[in-house]
Design a protein around this motif. Structure first.
Motif, PDB file in Angstrom:
ATOM      1  N   UNK A   1       0.793  -1.228   0.000  1.00 35.64           N
ATOM      2  CA  UNK A   1       0.000   0.000   0.000  1.00 35.64           C
ATOM      3  C   UNK A   1       0.825   1.279   0.000  1.00 35.64           C
ATOM      4  N   UNK A   2       2.043   1.210   0.525  1.00 37.12           N
ATOM      5  CA  UNK A   2       2.855   2.416   0.677  1.00 37.12           C
ATOM      6  C   UNK A   2       4.291   2.172   0.250  1.00 37.12           C
ATOM      7  N   UNK A   3       4.939   3.263  -0.150  1.00 38.17           N
ATOM      8  CA  UNK A   3       6.386   3.285  -0.254  1.00 38.17           C
ATOM      9  C   UNK A   3       6.870   4.137   0.915  1.00 38.17           C
TER      10      UNK A   3
ATOM     11  N   UNK B   1      -1.246   7.462   4.798  1.00 35.28           N
ATOM     12  CA  UNK B   1      -0.487   8.299   3.879  1.00 35.28           C
ATOM     13  C   UNK B   1       0.086   9.504   4.619  1.00 35.28           C
ATOM     14  N   UNK B   2       1.354   9.753   4.394  1.00 34.40           N
ATOM     15  CA  UNK B   2       2.108  10.882   4.952  1.00 34.40           C
ATOM     16  C   UNK B   2       2.435  10.745   6.436  1.00 34.40           C
ATOM     17  N   UNK B   3       2.103   9.634   7.045  1.00 38.10           N
ATOM     18  CA  UNK B   3       2.469   9.399   8.444  1.00 38.10           C
ATOM     19  C   UNK B   3       3.907   8.875   8.499  1.00 38.10           C
ATOM     20  N   UNK B   4       4.577   9.150   9.599  1.00 44.14           N
ATOM     21  CA  UNK B   4       5.884   8.554   9.821  1.00 44.14           C
ATOM     22  C   UNK B   4       5.671   7.067  10.089  1.00 44.14           C
ATOM     23  N   UNK B   5       6.410   6.237   9.398  1.00 47.51           N
ATOM     24  CA  UNK B   5       6.240   4.785   9.513  1.00 47.51           C
ATOM     25  C   UNK B   5       6.365   4.314  10.959  1.00 47.51           C
ATOM     26  N   UNK B   6       7.254   4.919  11.721  1.00 48.63           N
ATOM     27  CA  UNK B   6       7.478   4.494  13.104  1.00 48.63           C
ATOM     28  C   UNK B   6       6.271   4.744  13.999  1.00 48.63           C
ATOM     29  N   UNK B   7       5.315   5.550  13.535  1.00 49.50           N
ATOM     30  CA  UNK B   7       4.118   5.868  14.320  1.00 49.50           C
ATOM     31  C   UNK B   7       2.868   5.158  13.796  1.00 49.50           C
ATOM     32  N   UNK B   8       3.061   4.101  13.043  1.00 49.42           N
ATOM     33  CA  UNK B   8       1.943   3.375  12.431  1.00 49.42           C
ATOM     34  C   UNK B   8       2.070   1.887  12.732  1.00 49.42           C
ATOM     35  N   UNK B   9       1.080   1.107  12.333  1.00 47.49           N
ATOM     36  CA  UNK B   9       1.204  -0.348  12.505  1.00 47.49           C
ATOM     37  C   UNK B   9       2.364  -0.955  11.702  1.00 47.49           C
ATOM     38  N   UNK B  10       2.991  -0.181  10.822  1.00 53.62           N
ATOM     39  CA  UNK B  10       4.139  -0.658  10.041  1.00 53.62           C
ATOM     40  C   UNK B  10       5.457  -0.463  10.793  1.00 53.62           C
ATOM     41  N   UNK B  11       5.417   0.052  12.020  1.00 55.37           N
ATOM     42  CA  UNK B  11       6.625   0.398  12.769  1.00 55.37           C
ATOM     43  C   UNK B  11       7.585  -0.784  12.920  1.00 55.37           C
ATOM     44  N   UNK B  12       7.057  -1.924  13.290  1.00 55.28           N
ATOM     45  CA  UNK B  12       7.927  -3.096  13.497  1.00 55.28           C
ATOM     46  C   UNK B  12       8.611  -3.492  12.192  1.00 55.28           C
TER      47      UNK B  12
END
Length: 108
Positions: A13-15, A88-99
């Motif tokens: 979904x994201x790069x 979209x536009x969120x910092x990856x470390x602050x999302x469910x993608x952080x790990x």
């Protein structure tokens, strides 16, 4: 040195660019649909560059960029249908993608 592709989340979904998630283009777009939209996006970005100093032309060119990005699925309604929120536009470390993100090699 060749440019490397930015990392893509496992669900596609994201790069990730400089730690920030950016919505990827809709993978369901057929290449015959996608490529003209990418071409329009590049033309519109050049128009933004060339319009510097002219507010009316800049506004028009930015509208073209936005329209192309919406058509590609990078903006506007999400292209997935499972009800997952848009990061979209969120910092990856602050999302469910952080790990997942923390496990990436910072050197690419």
């Amino acid at each position: 040195m060749p440019l490397s592709k930015p990392p893509r989340t496992p669900d596609g979904r994201y790069i990730v660019v400089r730690g920030r998630l950016w919505r990827a283009s809709n993978p369901a777009l057929d290449e015959s649909e996608r490529q003209p939209l990418v071409n329009e996006l590049m033309d519109a970005r050049r128009a933004v560059r060339d319009a510097k100093g002219d507010p009316a032309k800049t506004k028009q060119a930015r509208a073209r960029v936005d329209a192309a990005k919406v058509a590609l699925g990078e903006r506007g309604p999400v292209w997935w249908s499972d009800g997952a929120p848009d990061y979209n536009r969120h910092m990856a470390k602050n999302t469910p993608y952080a790990r997942w993100f923390s496990g990436l090699d910072p050197e690419g």
